[in-house]
Design a protein around this motif. Structure first.
Motif, short mmCIF file in Angstrom:
data_model
loop_
_atom_site.label_atom_id
_atom_site.label_comp_id
_atom_site.label_asym_id
_atom_site.label_seq_id
_atom_site.Cartn_x
_atom_site.Cartn_y
_atom_site.Cartn_z
N SER A 264 1.92 59.46 17.20
CA SER A 264 1.40 58.09 17.16
C SER A 264 2.51 57.09 17.45
O SER A 264 2.33 56.13 18.21
CB SER A 264 0.77 57.80 15.80
N ARG A 265 3.68 57.30 16.83
CA ARG A 265 4.80 56.38 17.04
C ARG A 265 5.24 56.39 18.50
O ARG A 265 5.55 55.34 19.07
CB ARG A 265 5.96 56.75 16.11
N TRP A 266 5.26 57.57 19.12
CA TRP A 266 5.67 57.63 20.53
C TRP A 266 4.64 56.95 21.42
O TRP A 266 4.99 56.16 22.30
CB TRP A 266 5.85 59.10 20.96
N VAL A 267 3.37 57.22 21.21
CA VAL A 267 2.32 56.64 22.05
C VAL A 267 2.30 55.12 21.93
O VAL A 267 2.18 54.40 22.92
CB VAL A 267 0.95 57.23 21.68
N LYS A 268 2.45 54.60 20.72
CA LYS A 268 2.35 53.16 20.49
C LYS A 268 3.59 52.40 20.95
O LYS A 268 3.55 51.17 21.08
CB LYS A 268 2.10 52.89 19.01
N LYS B 89 5.07 52.21 23.81
CA LYS B 89 4.96 51.59 25.13
C LYS B 89 3.52 51.69 25.62
O LYS B 89 2.87 52.71 25.40
CB LYS B 89 5.89 52.26 26.15
N PRO B 90 3.03 50.66 26.29
CA PRO B 90 1.66 50.72 26.82
C PRO B 90 1.52 51.83 27.85
O PRO B 90 2.46 52.16 28.58
CB PRO B 90 1.48 49.34 27.48
N ARG C 65 0.95 55.04 27.38
CA ARG C 65 1.29 56.41 26.98
C ARG C 65 0.07 57.15 26.42
O ARG C 65 -0.78 56.55 25.77
CB ARG C 65 2.41 56.40 25.94
N ARG C 66 0.06 58.46 26.65
CA ARG C 66 -1.04 59.29 26.15
C ARG C 66 -0.49 60.62 25.65
O ARG C 66 0.58 61.08 26.09
CB ARG C 66 -2.05 59.58 27.27
N GLY D 168 -4.14 56.27 16.07
CA GLY D 168 -4.00 55.53 17.32
C GLY D 168 -3.86 56.43 18.53
O GLY D 168 -3.27 56.02 19.53
N LEU D 169 -4.44 57.65 18.45
CA LEU D 169 -4.30 58.60 19.55
C LEU D 169 -5.58 58.69 20.38
O LEU D 169 -5.94 59.77 20.87
CB LEU D 169 -3.90 59.97 18.99
#
Length: 460
Positions: free
Chosen positions: A85-89, A91-92, A94-95, A133-134
Protein backbone atom coordinates in the motif's frame (compact mmCIF):
# COMPACT_ATOMS: atom_id res chain seq x y z
CA UNK A 1 8.10 -18.89 -10.38
CA UNK A 2 8.27 -17.41 -6.93
CA UNK A 3 11.17 -17.83 -4.54
CA UNK A 4 9.69 -21.06 -3.19
CA UNK A 5 8.60 -22.75 -6.42
CA UNK A 6 9.80 -23.57 -9.92
CA UNK A 7 8.04 -24.18 -13.14
CA UNK A 8 9.30 -27.29 -14.94
CA UNK A 9 10.62 -25.53 -17.92
CA UNK A 10 11.27 -23.70 -18.31
CA UNK A 11 14.46 -9.09 -30.53
CA UNK A 12 13.67 -5.88 -30.51
CA UNK A 13 15.38 -6.54 -33.85
CA UNK A 14 14.14 -10.10 -34.29
CA UNK A 15 14.77 -11.90 -37.53
CA UNK A 16 12.20 -11.65 -40.28
CA UNK A 17 11.57 -15.36 -40.01
CA UNK A 18 10.75 -15.20 -36.29
CA UNK A 19 8.51 -12.21 -36.80
CA UNK A 20 6.72 -13.93 -39.64
CA UNK A 21 5.94 -16.86 -37.39
CA UNK A 22 4.55 -14.63 -34.65
CA UNK A 23 2.96 -11.88 -36.72
CA UNK A 24 -0.79 -11.38 -36.97
CA UNK A 25 -3.02 -8.56 -38.10
CA UNK A 26 -2.16 -5.32 -36.28
CA UNK A 27 -4.29 -4.35 -33.31
CA UNK A 28 -4.85 -1.15 -31.43
CA UNK A 29 -3.33 -2.46 -28.21
CA UNK A 30 -1.63 0.00 -25.91
CA UNK A 31 2.03 -0.14 -24.93
CA UNK A 32 2.46 -3.02 -22.47
CA UNK A 33 2.96 -2.13 -18.83
CA UNK A 34 6.43 -3.02 -17.58
CA UNK A 35 6.62 -4.65 -14.17
CA UNK A 36 9.14 -6.42 -11.98
CA UNK A 37 9.43 -8.86 -9.15
CA UNK A 38 12.33 -7.97 -6.87
CA UNK A 39 11.29 -9.34 -3.52
CA UNK A 40 8.59 -8.20 -1.13
CA UNK A 41 8.77 -4.55 -0.16
CA UNK A 42 8.11 -5.22 3.52
CA UNK A 43 11.65 -6.63 3.68
CA UNK A 44 13.17 -4.45 0.94
CA UNK A 45 11.38 -1.09 1.11
CA UNK A 46 13.56 0.49 -1.60
CA UNK A 47 13.68 -2.51 -3.90
CA UNK A 48 11.37 -1.36 -6.71
CA UNK A 49 12.53 2.25 -6.64
CA UNK A 50 16.15 1.08 -6.80
CA UNK A 51 15.27 -1.18 -9.73
CA UNK A 52 13.75 1.79 -11.59
CA UNK A 53 16.95 3.75 -10.93
CA UNK A 54 19.02 0.94 -12.44
CA UNK A 55 16.71 0.53 -15.44
CA UNK A 56 16.49 4.27 -16.11
CA UNK A 57 12.75 3.81 -16.51
CA UNK A 58 9.96 4.30 -13.98
CA UNK A 59 8.39 0.92 -13.24
CA UNK A 60 4.76 1.36 -12.20
CA UNK A 61 3.76 -2.30 -11.84
CA UNK A 62 5.34 -4.36 -9.05
CA UNK A 63 4.71 -7.97 -8.20
CA UNK A 64 4.05 -9.61 -4.86
CA UNK A 65 3.36 -13.24 -3.95
CA UNK A 66 1.16 -14.55 -1.19
CA UNK A 67 2.45 -17.24 1.10
CA UNK A 68 0.87 -20.66 0.93
CA UNK A 69 1.00 -21.44 4.64
CA UNK A 70 -2.14 -20.18 6.43
CA UNK A 71 -5.59 -18.85 5.62
CA UNK A 72 -4.72 -15.68 7.51
CA UNK A 73 -1.91 -15.00 5.04
CA UNK A 74 -4.40 -15.39 2.20
CA UNK A 75 -7.38 -13.48 3.61
CA UNK A 76 -5.60 -10.67 5.40
CA UNK A 77 -1.80 -10.58 5.18
CA UNK A 78 -1.51 -7.20 6.90
CA UNK A 79 2.30 -7.30 6.86
CA UNK A 80 2.21 -7.59 3.09
CA UNK A 81 -0.75 -5.42 2.12
CA UNK A 82 0.46 -2.53 4.27
CA UNK A 83 3.91 -2.50 2.68
CA UNK A 84 2.56 -2.67 -0.87
CA UNK A 85 0.00 0.00 0.00
CA UNK A 86 2.79 2.42 0.90
CA UNK A 87 4.59 1.74 -2.38
CA UNK A 88 1.45 2.09 -4.52
CA UNK A 89 0.35 5.31 -2.82
CA UNK A 90 3.79 6.95 -3.05
CA UNK A 91 3.33 7.87 -6.73
CA UNK A 92 0.30 8.13 -9.03
CA UNK A 93 -0.21 5.36 -11.52
CA UNK A 94 1.36 2.55 -9.53
CA UNK A 95 -0.32 -0.86 -9.35
CA UNK A 96 0.23 -4.17 -7.62
CA UNK A 97 0.43 -7.43 -9.57
CA UNK A 98 -0.60 -9.88 -6.86
CA UNK A 99 -0.17 -13.66 -6.91
CA UNK A 100 -3.06 -14.97 -4.79
CA UNK A 101 -3.10 -18.45 -3.28
CA UNK A 102 -6.26 -20.54 -3.59
CA UNK A 103 -5.74 -22.38 -0.31
CA UNK A 104 -2.86 -23.11 2.09
CA UNK A 105 -0.73 -26.09 1.22
CA UNK A 106 -2.23 -29.23 2.73
CA UNK A 107 -5.32 -27.39 3.98
CA UNK A 108 -7.76 -27.38 1.09
CA UNK A 109 -8.67 -28.64 -2.34
CA UNK A 110 -9.86 -27.40 -5.71
CA UNK A 111 -13.06 -29.39 -5.22
CA UNK A 112 -13.90 -27.52 -2.01
CA UNK A 113 -13.12 -24.23 -3.72
CA UNK A 114 -15.35 -25.14 -6.65
CA UNK A 115 -18.16 -25.88 -4.20
CA UNK A 116 -17.94 -22.35 -2.82
CA UNK A 117 -16.48 -23.23 0.57
CA UNK A 118 -13.83 -20.52 0.28
CA UNK A 119 -15.98 -17.71 -1.14
CA UNK A 120 -16.14 -15.81 2.13
CA UNK A 121 -12.36 -15.83 2.43
CA UNK A 122 -11.90 -14.09 -0.91
CA UNK A 123 -14.64 -11.59 -0.12
CA UNK A 124 -12.56 -10.78 2.95
CA UNK A 125 -9.38 -10.48 0.87
CA UNK A 126 -11.06 -8.05 -1.52
CA UNK A 127 -12.19 -5.87 1.38
CA UNK A 128 -8.75 -5.84 3.01
CA UNK A 129 -7.08 -4.96 -0.31
CA UNK A 130 -9.45 -2.03 -0.86
CA UNK A 131 -8.94 -0.84 2.72
CA UNK A 132 -5.20 -0.84 1.98
CA UNK A 133 -5.73 1.27 -1.15
CA UNK A 134 -4.85 -1.56 -3.54
CA UNK A 135 -7.67 -1.01 -5.99
CA UNK A 136 -6.82 -1.69 -9.64
CA UNK A 137 -4.53 -4.55 -8.71
CA UNK A 138 -3.95 -7.32 -11.22
CA UNK A 139 -4.65 -10.60 -9.44
CA UNK A 140 -3.10 -13.90 -10.49
CA UNK A 141 -5.54 -16.41 -9.05
CA UNK A 142 -3.80 -19.72 -8.33
CA UNK A 143 -0.87 -18.84 -10.57
CA UNK A 144 1.10 -21.55 -12.40
CA UNK A 145 -1.76 -24.00 -11.90
CA UNK A 146 -0.40 -26.25 -14.67
CA UNK A 147 2.68 -26.96 -12.55
CA UNK A 148 2.55 -30.09 -10.40
CA UNK A 149 4.56 -28.31 -7.70
CA UNK A 150 1.61 -26.04 -6.89
CA UNK A 151 -0.94 -27.08 -4.22
CA UNK A 152 -3.69 -26.17 -6.69
CA UNK A 153 -2.28 -28.23 -9.56
CA UNK A 154 -5.12 -28.53 -12.05
CA UNK A 155 -4.10 -31.79 -13.74
CA UNK A 156 -5.11 -35.32 -12.91
CA UNK A 157 -8.82 -34.75 -13.41
CA UNK A 158 -8.98 -31.41 -11.55
CA UNK A 159 -9.37 -29.24 -14.66
CA UNK A 160 -13.09 -28.54 -14.25
CA UNK A 161 -12.68 -27.89 -10.52
CA UNK A 162 -9.96 -25.33 -11.22
CA UNK A 163 -12.11 -23.52 -13.80
CA UNK A 164 -15.07 -23.37 -11.40
CA UNK A 165 -12.82 -22.37 -8.49
CA UNK A 166 -11.46 -19.48 -10.55
CA UNK A 167 -15.01 -18.36 -11.35
CA UNK A 168 -15.99 -18.52 -7.67
CA UNK A 169 -13.00 -16.45 -6.52
CA UNK A 170 -13.48 -13.77 -9.18
CA UNK A 171 -17.18 -13.55 -8.40
CA UNK A 172 -16.57 -13.32 -4.66
CA UNK A 173 -14.02 -10.51 -5.00
CA UNK A 174 -16.09 -8.56 -7.52
CA UNK A 175 -19.24 -8.93 -5.46
CA UNK A 176 -17.49 -7.84 -2.28
CA UNK A 177 -15.86 -4.78 -3.89
CA UNK A 178 -17.63 -4.00 -7.18
CA UNK A 179 -15.87 -0.63 -7.63
CA UNK A 180 -12.34 -1.86 -6.89
CA UNK A 181 -11.36 -2.28 -10.52
CA UNK A 182 -9.54 -5.54 -9.91
CA UNK A 183 -8.29 -7.33 -13.02
CA UNK A 184 -7.82 -11.09 -13.09
CA UNK A 185 -5.04 -13.03 -14.79
CA UNK A 186 -5.51 -16.69 -15.78
CA UNK A 187 -1.87 -17.76 -15.62
CA UNK A 188 -0.50 -21.24 -16.37
CA UNK A 189 3.05 -22.02 -17.47
CA UNK A 190 4.16 -21.72 -21.08
CA UNK A 191 4.26 -25.50 -21.61
CA UNK A 192 0.62 -26.23 -20.71
CA UNK A 193 -1.01 -28.51 -23.26
CA UNK A 194 -3.74 -27.15 -25.55
CA UNK A 195 -6.20 -29.65 -24.08
CA UNK A 196 -5.50 -28.48 -20.53
CA UNK A 197 -5.80 -24.85 -21.61
CA UNK A 198 -9.30 -25.47 -22.93
CA UNK A 199 -10.39 -27.57 -19.95
CA UNK A 200 -9.21 -25.11 -17.28
CA UNK A 201 -10.26 -21.86 -18.94
CA UNK A 202 -13.00 -20.30 -16.77
CA UNK A 203 -14.63 -18.22 -19.50
CA UNK A 204 -14.24 -14.73 -20.90
CA UNK A 205 -16.47 -13.13 -18.29
CA UNK A 206 -13.99 -14.00 -15.55
CA UNK A 207 -10.66 -13.29 -17.29
CA UNK A 208 -8.93 -9.99 -18.10
CA UNK A 209 -5.51 -11.40 -19.06
CA UNK A 210 -4.33 -14.73 -20.41
CA UNK A 211 -0.83 -15.11 -19.01
CA UNK A 212 2.12 -17.45 -19.23
CA UNK A 213 5.34 -17.74 -17.20
CA UNK A 214 8.51 -18.56 -19.12
CA UNK A 215 12.17 -18.92 -18.12
CA UNK A 216 15.13 -19.74 -20.32
CA UNK A 217 15.71 -23.39 -19.62
CA UNK A 218 16.49 -26.12 -22.15
CA UNK A 219 16.35 -29.89 -22.34
CA UNK A 220 17.50 -32.80 -24.54
CA UNK A 221 21.12 -31.70 -24.28
CA UNK A 222 20.65 -28.16 -25.60
CA UNK A 223 21.44 -26.73 -22.14
CA UNK A 224 23.66 -26.29 -20.30
CA UNK A 225 26.03 -25.10 -23.00
CA UNK A 226 29.57 -26.50 -22.66
CA UNK A 227 32.25 -23.96 -21.81
CA UNK A 228 34.01 -24.81 -25.08
CA UNK A 229 30.93 -23.73 -27.08
CA UNK A 230 31.35 -19.97 -27.56
CA UNK A 231 30.59 -17.35 -30.21
CA UNK A 232 28.51 -18.72 -33.06
CA UNK A 233 28.28 -22.15 -31.43
CA UNK A 234 26.61 -20.68 -28.35
CA UNK A 235 24.32 -18.48 -30.43
CA UNK A 236 23.21 -21.52 -32.44
CA UNK A 237 22.30 -23.34 -29.20
CA UNK A 238 20.28 -20.36 -28.00
CA UNK A 239 18.45 -20.11 -31.32
CA UNK A 240 17.69 -23.82 -31.44
CA UNK A 241 16.27 -23.85 -27.93
CA UNK A 242 14.10 -20.84 -28.76
CA UNK A 243 12.82 -22.40 -31.96
CA UNK A 244 12.06 -25.76 -30.36
CA UNK A 245 10.62 -24.75 -26.98
CA UNK A 246 9.51 -21.15 -26.91
CA UNK A 247 8.41 -19.89 -30.34
CA UNK A 248 5.65 -22.54 -30.62
CA UNK A 249 4.45 -21.76 -27.09
CA UNK A 250 4.17 -18.04 -27.83
CA UNK A 251 2.18 -18.78 -30.96
CA UNK A 252 -0.09 -21.10 -28.96
CA UNK A 253 -0.86 -18.46 -26.34
CA UNK A 254 -1.24 -15.65 -28.85
CA UNK A 255 -3.76 -17.64 -30.86
CA UNK A 256 -5.65 -18.77 -27.76
CA UNK A 257 -5.96 -15.21 -26.46
CA UNK A 258 -6.94 -13.71 -29.80
CA UNK A 259 -9.66 -16.29 -30.30
CA UNK A 260 -11.18 -15.06 -27.03
CA UNK A 261 -10.54 -11.35 -27.52
CA UNK A 262 -8.24 -11.16 -24.50
CA UNK A 263 -4.95 -9.43 -23.80
CA UNK A 264 -1.89 -11.54 -23.17
CA UNK A 265 0.42 -11.12 -20.21
CA UNK A 266 3.86 -12.42 -19.30
CA UNK A 267 3.72 -12.21 -15.48
CA UNK A 268 7.10 -13.88 -14.99
CA UNK A 269 10.02 -14.31 -17.35
CA UNK A 270 13.79 -14.32 -17.13
CA UNK A 271 17.15 -15.68 -18.15
CA UNK A 272 18.39 -18.65 -16.17
CA UNK A 273 21.75 -19.84 -14.87
CA UNK A 274 23.46 -22.90 -16.38
CA UNK A 275 23.49 -24.72 -13.03
CA UNK A 276 19.70 -25.06 -13.28
CA UNK A 277 19.64 -26.05 -16.96
CA UNK A 278 19.54 -22.47 -18.19
CA UNK A 279 21.09 -20.74 -21.17
CA UNK A 280 23.13 -18.34 -19.06
CA UNK A 281 23.83 -14.82 -20.37
CA UNK A 282 21.38 -15.31 -23.24
CA UNK A 283 20.98 -12.12 -25.25
CA UNK A 284 19.02 -13.97 -27.96
CA UNK A 285 16.34 -14.98 -25.46
CA UNK A 286 15.98 -11.42 -24.17
CA UNK A 287 15.78 -9.97 -27.67
CA UNK A 288 13.11 -12.45 -28.74
CA UNK A 289 11.04 -11.90 -25.61
CA UNK A 290 11.14 -8.12 -25.99
CA UNK A 291 10.23 -8.47 -29.64
CA UNK A 292 7.16 -10.52 -28.80
CA UNK A 293 6.07 -8.43 -25.83
CA UNK A 294 6.34 -5.07 -27.58
CA UNK A 295 4.92 -6.16 -30.93
CA UNK A 296 1.43 -4.55 -30.94
CA UNK A 297 0.09 -7.43 -33.03
CA UNK A 298 0.46 -9.74 -30.03
CA UNK A 299 -1.69 -7.52 -27.76
CA UNK A 300 0.36 -7.97 -24.58
CA UNK A 301 -1.12 -5.98 -21.71
CA UNK A 302 1.80 -6.27 -19.30
CA UNK A 303 4.99 -8.16 -18.59
CA UNK A 304 7.01 -8.52 -15.41
CA UNK A 305 10.69 -9.51 -15.31
CA UNK A 306 11.62 -11.82 -12.43
CA UNK A 307 14.67 -9.93 -11.16
CA UNK A 308 15.59 -12.32 -8.39
CA UNK A 309 18.15 -14.91 -7.35
CA UNK A 310 15.74 -17.68 -6.41
CA UNK A 311 16.88 -20.83 -4.70
CA UNK A 312 15.88 -22.87 -7.72
CA UNK A 313 17.28 -20.56 -10.40
CA UNK A 314 19.14 -17.27 -10.82
CA UNK A 315 17.59 -14.56 -12.98
CA UNK A 316 18.66 -11.14 -11.64
CA UNK A 317 19.77 -8.56 -14.20
CA UNK A 318 19.80 -5.44 -12.04
CA UNK A 319 22.48 -4.22 -9.64
CA UNK A 320 20.00 -3.85 -6.75
CA UNK A 321 21.29 -5.37 -3.53
CA UNK A 322 19.46 -6.47 -0.38
CA UNK A 323 19.58 -2.95 1.08
CA UNK A 324 18.20 -1.20 -1.99
CA UNK A 325 21.69 -0.09 -3.01
CA UNK A 326 23.51 -0.72 -6.26
CA UNK A 327 26.32 -3.14 -5.46
CA UNK A 328 24.99 -6.46 -6.82
CA UNK A 329 26.87 -7.89 -9.81
CA UNK A 330 24.73 -9.89 -12.20
CA UNK A 331 25.75 -13.19 -13.73
CA UNK A 332 24.17 -12.01 -16.99
CA UNK A 333 25.88 -8.69 -17.91
CA UNK A 334 25.21 -8.84 -21.65
CA UNK A 335 21.55 -9.71 -21.22
CA UNK A 336 21.27 -6.92 -18.64
CA UNK A 337 22.86 -4.38 -20.98
CA UNK A 338 20.50 -5.34 -23.78
CA UNK A 339 17.43 -5.16 -21.53
CA UNK A 340 18.42 -1.71 -20.26
CA UNK A 341 19.09 -0.51 -23.82
CA UNK A 342 15.49 -1.23 -24.78
CA UNK A 343 14.10 0.99 -22.05
CA UNK A 344 16.66 3.70 -22.70
CA UNK A 345 15.24 3.93 -26.21
CA UNK A 346 18.47 2.62 -27.72
CA UNK A 347 17.95 -0.11 -30.31
CA UNK A 348 20.02 -3.15 -29.40
CA UNK A 349 22.50 -4.60 -31.87
CA UNK A 350 21.47 -7.37 -34.24
CA UNK A 351 20.97 -10.67 -32.37
CA UNK A 352 24.14 -12.16 -30.98
CA UNK A 353 26.46 -9.58 -32.55
CA UNK A 354 28.71 -8.68 -29.61
CA UNK A 355 29.15 -10.01 -26.09
CA UNK A 356 31.70 -9.11 -23.41
CA UNK A 357 32.99 -10.56 -20.20
CA UNK A 358 32.78 -8.56 -16.99
CA UNK A 359 35.91 -6.49 -16.57
CA UNK A 360 38.20 -7.40 -13.70
CA UNK A 361 40.43 -5.08 -11.68
CA UNK A 362 43.85 -6.08 -10.32
CA UNK A 363 44.66 -5.43 -7.58
CA UNK A 364 41.12 -5.25 -6.26
CA UNK A 365 42.09 -2.38 -3.93
CA UNK A 366 43.78 0.40 -5.88
CA UNK A 367 46.19 3.02 -4.57
CA UNK A 368 46.03 6.50 -6.07
CA UNK A 369 49.10 7.31 -8.15
CA UNK A 370 49.90 3.63 -8.75
CA UNK A 371 49.13 1.60 -11.86
CA UNK A 372 46.48 -1.14 -11.88
CA UNK A 373 45.13 -3.44 -14.59
CA UNK A 374 41.67 -3.77 -16.09
CA UNK A 375 41.10 -6.95 -18.07
CA UNK A 376 38.19 -8.11 -20.20
CA UNK A 377 37.31 -9.73 -23.50
CA UNK A 378 34.93 -9.15 -26.41
CA UNK A 379 33.40 -11.83 -28.65
CA UNK A 380 31.79 -11.15 -32.04
CA UNK A 381 29.50 -13.80 -33.51
CA UNK A 382 29.98 -12.47 -37.05
CA UNK A 383 32.80 -10.71 -38.89
CA UNK A 384 32.89 -7.01 -38.01
CA UNK A 385 35.04 -4.09 -36.94
CA UNK A 386 34.26 -2.33 -33.66
CA UNK A 387 35.74 0.13 -31.17
CA UNK A 388 36.25 -1.08 -27.60
CA UNK A 389 36.42 1.37 -24.73
CA UNK A 390 37.00 0.98 -20.99
CA UNK A 391 36.08 3.86 -18.67
CA UNK A 392 36.85 4.44 -15.02
CA UNK A 393 34.14 6.42 -13.26
CA UNK A 394 33.44 7.42 -9.68
CA UNK A 395 30.35 5.69 -8.33
CA UNK A 396 29.22 8.95 -6.73
CA UNK A 397 28.01 11.12 -9.59
CA UNK A 398 29.43 8.79 -12.29
CA UNK A 399 32.19 11.29 -13.09
CA UNK A 400 34.55 10.07 -15.83
CA UNK A 401 38.09 9.81 -14.44
CA UNK A 402 40.06 8.20 -17.25
CA UNK A 403 39.41 5.99 -20.29
CA UNK A 404 41.21 3.81 -22.82
CA UNK A 405 40.11 3.14 -26.42
CA UNK A 406 41.02 0.17 -28.62
CA UNK A 407 40.00 1.45 -32.05
CA UNK A 408 39.20 -0.44 -35.23
CA UNK A 409 39.27 -3.93 -33.76
CA UNK A 410 38.61 -6.36 -36.63
CA UNK A 411 36.90 -9.61 -35.63
CA UNK A 412 36.31 -12.77 -37.57
CA UNK A 413 33.10 -14.73 -36.93
CA UNK A 414 33.13 -16.21 -33.43
CA UNK A 415 36.44 -14.61 -32.47
CA UNK A 416 37.22 -13.51 -28.92
CA UNK A 417 39.76 -10.77 -28.21
CA UNK A 418 41.21 -10.06 -24.78
CA UNK A 419 42.18 -6.61 -23.52
CA UNK A 420 44.48 -5.83 -20.61
CA UNK A 421 44.50 -2.12 -19.92
CA UNK A 422 46.75 -0.22 -17.48
CA UNK A 423 45.17 2.68 -15.62
CA UNK A 424 46.25 5.15 -12.95
CA UNK A 425 43.97 7.27 -10.77
CA UNK A 426 45.73 10.47 -9.83
CA UNK A 427 46.46 11.52 -6.29
CA UNK A 428 44.26 14.58 -6.86
CA UNK A 429 41.20 12.32 -7.00
CA UNK A 430 39.34 11.36 -3.81
CA UNK A 431 39.50 7.95 -2.21
CA UNK A 432 36.30 5.91 -2.39
CA UNK A 433 34.40 3.55 -4.66
CA UNK A 434 34.95 3.56 -8.41
CA UNK A 435 33.77 1.33 -11.23
CA UNK A 436 34.79 0.11 -14.67
CA UNK A 437 32.38 0.61 -17.59
CA UNK A 438 32.74 -1.54 -20.71
CA UNK A 439 31.60 -0.04 -24.02
CA UNK A 440 31.58 -1.34 -27.58
CA UNK A 441 30.81 0.96 -30.53
CA UNK A 442 30.30 0.41 -34.23
CA UNK A 443 33.33 1.08 -36.45
CA UNK A 444 32.12 4.61 -37.33
CA UNK A 445 31.16 5.38 -33.70
CA UNK A 446 27.55 6.01 -34.75
CA UNK A 447 26.05 3.21 -32.66
CA UNK A 448 26.61 2.00 -29.12
CA UNK A 449 26.48 -1.78 -29.37
CA UNK A 450 27.01 -2.38 -25.64
CA UNK A 451 27.28 -0.11 -22.61
CA UNK A 452 27.65 -1.95 -19.39
CA UNK A 453 28.43 -0.93 -15.82
CA UNK A 454 30.89 -3.54 -14.70
CA UNK A 455 33.08 -4.02 -11.65
CA UNK A 456 33.21 -1.70 -8.65
CA UNK A 457 36.46 -1.38 -6.71
CA UNK A 458 37.95 0.55 -3.81
CA UNK A 459 40.55 3.31 -4.20
CA UNK A 460 42.72 4.35 -1.25
Amino acid sequence: MNSGSRKHLASVLASLVALAVLAVAPSASAQPLTGVYHGEVFSQPRAIDAYSEWLGYEVTLAQGHQDKDTWENIENPTWQLGAWSRWVKAKPGRRLNYSVSIFPEGQGSLAQCAQGQYDFRFRNLATHMVNAGLQRSIIRVGWEFSGFWMPWYAGNGQEANYAECFRRIVTAMRTSQPSAGFEFDWNPNYDISPAMMTATYPGNAYVDYIGFDLYDQGWQGRYPIPSTCTGQCRLDRWKLNWDVQFAPALTKFRDFAQARGKRLSVPEWGVNDPATTGGGDNTWFVQQMLAFIFNPANNVGYHSYFDWQAGDGHHQLSDVDANGGHTFQTEFPNAAALYKAHFAGTPPPPPGTVTTTRATVSPTTVTRGQSFQVAGSVTASSAMTVNVKYEIRSVTGSTLIVDRIYGNQAFTAGQTRSFNTPFTIGTDKPAGTYRVDTLVYSADWSKTLLYRNDTTFTVN
